[in-house]
Scaffold this active site. Structure first.
Site, PDB file in Angstrom:
ATOM      1  N   GLU A 189       0.864  -1.183   0.000  1.00 19.99           N
ATOM      2  CA  GLU A 189       0.000   0.000   0.000  1.00 19.99           C
ATOM      3  C   GLU A 189       0.899   1.230   0.000  1.00 19.99           C
ATOM      4  OE1 GLU A 189      -3.434  -0.261   2.398  1.00 19.99           O
ATOM      5  OE2 GLU A 189      -3.875   1.882   2.312  1.00 19.99           O
ATOM      6  N   LYS A 196      -3.881  -0.153  14.000  1.00 17.03           N
ATOM      7  CA  LYS A 196      -4.727   0.903  13.432  1.00 17.03           C
ATOM      8  C   LYS A 196      -6.157   0.470  13.732  1.00 17.03           C
ATOM      9  CE  LYS A 196      -6.025   2.824   8.877  1.00 17.03           C
ATOM     10  NZ  LYS A 196      -5.592   3.011   7.478  1.00 17.03           N
ATOM     11  N   GLU A 245     -10.499   4.491   8.931  1.00 22.92           N
ATOM     12  CA  GLU A 245     -10.630   4.133   7.523  1.00 22.92           C
ATOM     13  C   GLU A 245     -11.153   2.703   7.365  1.00 22.92           C
ATOM     14  OE1 GLU A 245      -6.714   5.144   5.901  1.00 22.92           O
ATOM     15  OE2 GLU A 245      -7.371   7.213   5.664  1.00 22.92           O
ATOM     16  N   ARG A 301      -2.064   3.622  16.991  1.00 22.38           N
ATOM     17  CA  ARG A 301      -2.030   4.828  16.140  1.00 22.38           C
ATOM     18  C   ARG A 301      -3.169   5.803  16.469  1.00 22.38           C
ATOM     19  NH1 ARG A 301      -2.380   4.001  10.446  1.00 22.38           N
ATOM     20  NH2 ARG A 301      -0.668   5.332   9.850  1.00 22.38           N
ATOM     21  N   ARG A 360     -11.570  17.413  10.130  1.00 22.06           N
ATOM     22  CA  ARG A 360     -10.702  16.226  10.233  1.00 22.06           C
ATOM     23  C   ARG A 360      -9.432  16.530  11.030  1.00 22.06           C
ATOM     24  NH1 ARG A 360      -8.421  12.468   5.236  1.00 22.06           N
ATOM     25  NH2 ARG A 360      -6.473  11.889   6.249  1.00 22.06           N
ATOM     26  N   ASP A 412      -2.480  14.216   6.844  1.00 22.37           N
ATOM     27  CA  ASP A 412      -1.951  12.966   6.305  1.00 22.37           C
ATOM     28  C   ASP A 412      -0.713  13.193   5.437  1.00 22.37           C
ATOM     29  OD1 ASP A 412      -1.801  10.301   5.805  1.00 22.37           O
ATOM     30  OD2 ASP A 412      -3.467  10.210   4.408  1.00 22.37           O
ATOM     31  N   GLU A 460       5.185   9.629  13.962  1.00 20.96           N
ATOM     32  CA  GLU A 460       5.138   8.855  12.707  1.00 20.96           C
ATOM     33  C   GLU A 460       5.333   9.805  11.534  1.00 20.96           C
ATOM     34  OE1 GLU A 460       1.771   6.107  12.225  1.00 20.96           O
ATOM     35  OE2 GLU A 460       1.713   6.550  10.087  1.00 20.96           O
ATOM     36  N   GLU A 484       4.070   9.315  -0.508  1.00 22.64           N
ATOM     37  CA  GLU A 484       2.691   9.235  -1.010  1.00 22.64           C
ATOM     38  C   GLU A 484       2.187  10.555  -1.587  1.00 22.64           C
ATOM     39  OE1 GLU A 484      -0.032   7.834   1.970  1.00 22.64           O
ATOM     40  OE2 GLU A 484      -1.787   8.157   0.712  1.00 22.64           O
ATOM     41  N   GLU A 505       7.089  21.799  -2.868  1.00 22.39           N
ATOM     42  CA  GLU A 505       6.080  22.621  -2.186  1.00 22.39           C
ATOM     43  C   GLU A 505       5.645  23.778  -3.081  1.00 22.39           C
ATOM     44  OE1 GLU A 505       7.307  24.321   1.562  1.00 22.39           O
ATOM     45  OE2 GLU A 505       5.224  24.681   2.135  1.00 22.39           O
ATOM     46  N   TRP A 535     -13.761  12.736   2.501  1.00 23.74           N
ATOM     47  CA  TRP A 535     -12.567  12.492   3.310  1.00 23.74           C
ATOM     48  C   TRP A 535     -12.154  13.656   4.212  1.00 23.74           C
ATOM     49  CZ3 TRP A 535     -10.682   7.613   3.453  1.00 23.74           C
ATOM     50  CH2 TRP A 535     -11.133   6.742   2.457  1.00 23.74           C
TER      51      TRP A 535
HETATM   52  C1  GCV Z   1      -2.315   2.396   5.360  1.00 23.48           C
HETATM   53  C2  GCV Z   1      -3.578   7.367   4.291  1.00 23.48           C
HETATM   54  C3  GCV Z   1      -3.172   6.467   3.177  1.00 23.48           C
HETATM   55  C4  GCV Z   1      -3.614   5.044   3.423  1.00 23.48           C
HETATM   56  C5  GCV Z   1      -3.016   4.592   4.760  1.00 23.48           C
HETATM   57  C6  GCV Z   1      -3.510   5.547   5.839  1.00 23.48           C
HETATM   58  C7  GCV Z   1      -2.919   5.232   7.188  1.00 23.48           C
HETATM   59  O1  GCV Z   1      -4.955   7.535   4.321  1.00 23.48           O
HETATM   60  O2  GCV Z   1      -3.670   6.957   1.971  1.00 23.48           O
HETATM   61  O3  GCV Z   1      -3.162   4.253   2.371  1.00 23.48           O
HETATM   62  O4  GCV Z   1      -3.366   3.275   5.064  1.00 23.48           O
HETATM   63  O5  GCV Z   1      -3.126   6.845   5.510  1.00 23.48           O
HETATM   64  O6  GCV Z   1      -1.969   5.896   7.557  1.00 23.48           O
HETATM   65  O7  GCV Z   1      -3.416   4.357   7.863  1.00 23.48           O
END
Ligand code: GCV
Length: 662
Positions: free
Chosen positions: A144, A266, A270, A303, A320, A349, A371, A377, A495, A525
């Protein structure tokens, strides 16, 4: 050469006299970690210096010119080391085996950097107790948010144990990393079964390899495992049957895999299960697991990335950014001692710019871990170069004001502020089975840099980058100069040409790659920019969602008004008109236009500097990196043009400098 060993791809280097004269290494080789250190030194000397010192199984060698002595000595700090040279003999001493291993790698680094070992006398100790990677690898082999191939831990629901795992462990140890979570935090399907006897044997073998390099294996855990393994009909943390199930399960797991460090969870995030289903708190959930792993010295890393991912974009009250804080602050002090809360660096995020998470400085009675994400990403997915260590340093140096005025995030997660030892820093990993480990060759600087920063956060981002460049590409002034320029300008460039002034997102939904200004604007979201024809930004002041007030003073006051808010975060905290004038004298709109042109120019400059290295770097490596640069060049233009055009069309106001906007 394809950099299969990344920064441990040793090449012959010019070294000083002392290094040339080393013929023996004396060490208590019965200790497997120290043995790794001794063997690493042997290999490194053979490849870098051209001599292969003999290993002797005792550190009591008396005084012996031309030797290296690795020895245990009480009184030095945990995982720290002291290296010194005396009359041609080099001693590495530490109070534990990890310290000796890190000292051995420090010596190797000195060789690679061409440092003179004569008179060396240095003492180091790690600042962060836990220095951890979090892999988001799935058991089918996919990763992922993985941008460098497939998993090298898993394939077809099996665990892989092979030479690559050994190299992986060597790389981590050489950078000072001491823990790793190998599976995705979204634990589904076969991964739920990692805590069953189906996988114990392989896990044990894996953990033994890691242990030889001072690394503790952790697993991500499925909170609803008792149900998904079809053994119970509930996962209620206050149900005695569930608690007994976990206790029995952990007994079996730790007996089978004794090197296991614990679990990462986690929950209620989500779509993942958690204690909310039973109207229980996260402390109820975490503590239930903590009790179960406690007899084995296990840790529960829980987390704080918990938020409502089914928001309504019309709703301007729900924020959020607040959710992590709101969900956890009331639980401060209620977690057991072997629970650590793992908090993302920002409240959203891993955006290119976010404020520091307000739980840092909010929590005062709970073990905490930071973290960060080196998997890029939202920062170019290892196709764009983006060296993230400068960002991480800013985060670590953020003043929380939780205790006096000097206190920083680094003080909290190193354990200094609250006298904790269960704390540290974790990075979502950027590795895969690509030959060079990280897809983009330059992304390896983030992996190396993360470890070095966790061990020695007082190093500057430049120092770490320079170290990595020389270790990887050799000692060459031009390579050092150009790559340093590229790395140090890469985050600022990214940036500039992506989402402006802290607003974040503006990416294509799901894949999170490439520009789409409204991609998430009408989605569920909770990630909105609220732009219209007059202004842009989210009002998180006391008049808006109140998020700014979650910080301690004077941060809260500073964030609360547009005039005092740090400009790089202005749109994160405030909705302002495009005509708002920044300190530079430019309006917000002109700032957006200017920075987007500047960002692309910076990329062009980076690429032309890279071109100067043609013929200096191994051709295959040069070409594959150049391919990514060419993509970045084109893609940064796409970002520039989509963002500039969007705001030009919204406002109808032209660029003062008359540049082309579509
Ligand atoms: C592992 C974001 C990412 C997800 C990830 C999530 C998390 O939303 O897009 O892919 O899931 O963070 O940190 O749990």
């Amino acid at each position: 050469m394809g950099f299969e060993q990344a920064w441990l791809s040793y090449q012959r280097r010019e070294v000083c006299g002392i290094a040339e004269n080393i013929t023996g290494i004396y060490a208590p080789l019965q200790n497997p970690v120290i043995k790794s250190g001794a063997e690493e030194l042997q290999t490194a000397f053979a490849k870098i210096v051209g001599t292969r010192p003999v290993l002797y199984s005792d550190s009591e060698c008396g005084h012996n010119r031309g030797s290296i002595r690795l020895m245990m000595k009480e009184g030095l700090p945990t995982e720290g080391y002291h290296i010194f040279e005396e009359k041609g003999m080099i001693t590495v001493e530490a109070s534990d085996a990890n310290g000796i291993l890190y000292g051995a790698f420090e010596l190797i680094r000195c060789l690679q950097l061409g440092k003179n070992l004569e008179g060396i006398n240095l003492t180091k100790e790690p600042v962060m107790p836990l220095r951890m990677l979090n892999h988001w690898d799935n058991m089918d082999g996919s990763i992922e948010r993985g941008y460098s191939g497939n998993s090298f831990f898993f394939e077809n629901d099996e665990i892989l144990v092979n030479e690559r795992i050994v190299t992986y462990a060597r790389l981590l140890a050489s950078a000072g990393i001491n823990a790793t979570v190998i599976n995705n935090v979204n634990v589904k399907d076969s991964a739920t079964r990692l805590i069953t006897d189906q996988y114990f044997e392989s896990l044990n073998r894996l953990s033994e390899i890691f242990a030889r390099y001072g690394i503790r294996l952790f697993l991500s855990l499925n909170y609803a495992a008792p149900m998904e393994l079809l053994e119970l009909d509930s996962a209620d943390p206050l149900d005695d049957r569930v608690r007994a199930w976990w206790k029995a399960k952990m007994k079996v797991v730790f007996e089978a895999v004794p090197n296991l460090g614990g679990f990462l969870i986690k929950a209620d995030s989500e779509g993942r299960p958690g204690p909310f289903t039973y109207n229980r708190t996260h402390a109820d959930g975490a503590n239930m697991l903590a009790e179960a792993v406690k007899p084995y010295g296990g840790l529960i890393i829980w987390r704080c990335f918990v938020y409502n991912c089914r928001q309504d974009w019309r709703d301007r009250k729900t924020d959020r950014a607040r959710s992590g804080y709101d969900n956890f602050i009331g639980l401060d002090g209620t977690f057991l001692d072997n629970v650590i809360l793992q908090i993302k660096n920002g409240p959203m995020d891993f955006q290119v710019r976010e404020p520091v998470h307000p739980l840092f400085g909010g929590l005062t009675k709970t073990n905490q871990m930071l973290e960060v994400q080196i998997a890029q990403e939202y920062t170019g997915q290892q196709r764009h170069v983006c060296y993230l260590i400068p960002m991480f340093k800013e985060i670590l140096n953020f003043h929380t004001y939780v205790k006096g005025t000097d206190d920083t995030v680094q003080d909290i997660v190193s354990g200094r502020t609250f006298h904790q030892t269960k704390c540290g820093i974790a990075a979502v990993a950027n590795t895969g089975n690509d030959e060079n480990w990280t897809g983009h060759d330059l992304a390896a600087a983030n992996l190396y840099g993360f470890g070095r920063l966790a061990y020695e956060p007082d190093l500057t981002a430049e120092e770490i980058a320079e170290e990595w460049i020389t270790l990887t590409y050799g000692k060459d002034e031009e390579i050092r100069k150009e790559l340093l320029f590229i790395l140090m300008n890469s985050w600022p460039a990214y940036e500039k040409y992506t989402a402006p002034l802290g607003i974040g997102w503006m990416v294509n939904p799901n894949c999170h790659y490439g520009p789409s200004v409204d991609g998430y604007e009408y989605d569920r979201w909770g990630t909105y920019h609220r732009a219209d024809h007059l202004g842009i930004g989210v009002d998180r002041s006391h008049n808006g969602t109140g998020y700014a007030m979650l910080y301690r003073e004077p941060n809260a006051r500073a964030y609360d008004t547009p005039e005092t808010c740090p400009e790089e975060l202005l749109l994160f905290f405030h909705h302002v008109p495009y005509s708002f004038v920044l300190k530079s004298g430019r309006t917000i709109l002109q700032h957006i236009y200017d920075t987007h042109f500047e960002g692309v120019e910076l990329v062009d400059e980076m690429v032309s500097r890279y071109e100067r290295l043609k013929g200096k770097l191994p051709e295959r490596i040069y070409e594959r990196t150049m391919e990514r640069f060419l993509h970045q060049k084109e893609h940064s233009r796409e970002w520039r043009d989509q963002i500039n055009t969007y705001f030009y069309r919204k406002t109808g106001i032209a660029d003062e400098k008359g540049r082309r906007i579509y």
